[in-house]
Scaffold this motif. Structure first.
Motif, mmCIF file in Angstrom:
data_model
loop_
_atom_site.group_PDB
_atom_site.id
_atom_site.type_symbol
_atom_site.label_atom_id
_atom_site.label_comp_id
_atom_site.label_asym_id
_atom_site.label_seq_id
_atom_site.Cartn_x
_atom_site.Cartn_y
_atom_site.Cartn_z
ATOM 1 N N ARG A 5 0.844 -1.212 0.000
ATOM 2 C CA ARG A 5 0.000 0.000 0.000
ATOM 3 C C ARG A 5 0.869 1.249 0.000
ATOM 4 N NH1 ARG A 5 -4.692 2.471 -1.129
ATOM 5 N NH2 ARG A 5 -5.218 3.963 0.450
ATOM 6 N N ARG A 6 1.943 1.235 0.809
ATOM 7 C CA ARG A 6 2.842 2.376 0.902
ATOM 8 C C ARG A 6 3.513 2.615 -0.453
ATOM 9 N NH1 ARG A 6 5.835 1.669 6.100
ATOM 10 N NH2 ARG A 6 5.742 -0.308 5.160
ATOM 11 N N GLU A 7 3.954 1.541 -1.106
ATOM 12 C CA GLU A 7 4.602 1.679 -2.400
ATOM 13 C C GLU A 7 3.631 2.239 -3.431
ATOM 14 O OE1 GLU A 7 6.452 -1.257 -5.760
ATOM 15 O OE2 GLU A 7 6.834 -1.737 -3.666
ATOM 16 N N GLU A 8 2.392 1.759 -3.396
ATOM 17 C CA GLU A 8 1.370 2.233 -4.325
ATOM 18 C C GLU A 8 1.113 3.727 -4.148
ATOM 19 O OE1 GLU A 8 -3.364 1.745 -4.361
ATOM 20 O OE2 GLU A 8 -2.263 -0.134 -4.524
ATOM 21 N N GLU A 9 1.056 4.197 -2.906
ATOM 22 C CA GLU A 9 0.769 5.604 -2.637
ATOM 23 C C GLU A 9 1.911 6.519 -3.048
ATOM 24 O OE1 GLU A 9 -0.272 6.196 1.403
ATOM 25 O OE2 GLU A 9 -2.236 5.288 1.174
ATOM 26 N N ASN A 10 3.153 6.030 -3.038
ATOM 27 C CA ASN A 10 4.306 6.887 -3.236
ATOM 28 C C ASN A 10 4.965 6.761 -4.603
ATOM 29 O OD1 ASN A 10 4.134 7.954 -0.600
ATOM 30 N ND2 ASN A 10 4.921 6.022 0.143
ATOM 31 N N THR A 11 4.408 5.955 -5.482
ATOM 32 C CA THR A 11 5.041 5.768 -6.776
ATOM 33 C C THR A 11 5.016 7.041 -7.606
ATOM 34 O OG1 THR A 11 2.982 4.881 -7.645
ATOM 35 C CG2 THR A 11 4.642 3.288 -6.928
ATOM 36 N N ALA A 31 15.968 14.267 2.666
ATOM 37 C CA ALA A 31 16.333 13.036 1.968
ATOM 38 C C ALA A 31 15.066 12.207 1.790
ATOM 39 C CB ALA A 31 17.355 12.251 2.775
ATOM 40 N N TRP A 32 14.983 11.526 0.660
ATOM 41 C CA TRP A 32 13.820 10.695 0.375
ATOM 42 C C TRP A 32 14.078 9.284 0.855
ATOM 43 C CZ3 TRP A 32 12.262 8.617 -5.057
ATOM 44 C CH2 TRP A 32 11.039 7.980 -4.980
ATOM 45 N N ASP A 33 13.260 8.807 1.761
ATOM 46 C CA ASP A 33 13.312 7.422 2.217
ATOM 47 C C ASP A 33 12.240 6.663 1.443
ATOM 48 O OD1 ASP A 33 13.101 4.968 3.459
ATOM 49 O OD2 ASP A 33 13.324 5.790 5.479
ATOM 50 N N ARG A 34 12.649 6.053 0.350
ATOM 51 C CA ARG A 34 11.712 5.368 -0.539
ATOM 52 C C ARG A 34 11.013 4.210 0.183
ATOM 53 N NH1 ARG A 34 12.007 4.304 -6.539
ATOM 54 N NH2 ARG A 34 13.791 5.706 -6.413
ATOM 55 N N ASP A 35 11.745 3.494 1.028
ATOM 56 C CA ASP A 35 11.173 2.327 1.714
ATOM 57 C C ASP A 35 10.029 2.705 2.642
ATOM 58 O OD1 ASP A 35 12.975 0.656 0.421
ATOM 59 O OD2 ASP A 35 14.423 0.744 2.068
#
Length: 68
Positions: A5-11, A31-35
């Motif tokens: 869900r987190r990955e979907e929201e931040n793509t 800094a961007w924390d992609r994880d």
């Protein structure tokens, strides 16, 4: 919130925004924390969430972090 869900929201977050965005508290770099889907201000010790590709740059929405 699950990782999927987190990955979907931040793509849709564009990392080129980091050239323009600064921490609203310190005016320092982020800094961007992609994880974790957050923008991190080590100077302020805060992580700002990214929701639906939009950084939420409010201290009241940020979570406290410890920087090592």
């Amino acid at each position: 919130m699950g990782a999927d869900r987190r990955e979907e929201e931040n793509t849709s977050f564009n990392p080129r925004l980091l050239d323009w965005l600064v921490c609203p508290i310190t005016r320092g770099l982020l800094a961007w924390d992609r994880d974790d889907g957050e923008l991190v201000s080590k100077a302020a010790g805060l992580a700002y969430p990214i929701r639906n590709g939009i950084p939420i740059m409010l201290a009241s929405e940020a979570r406290a972090i410890t920087c090592e």
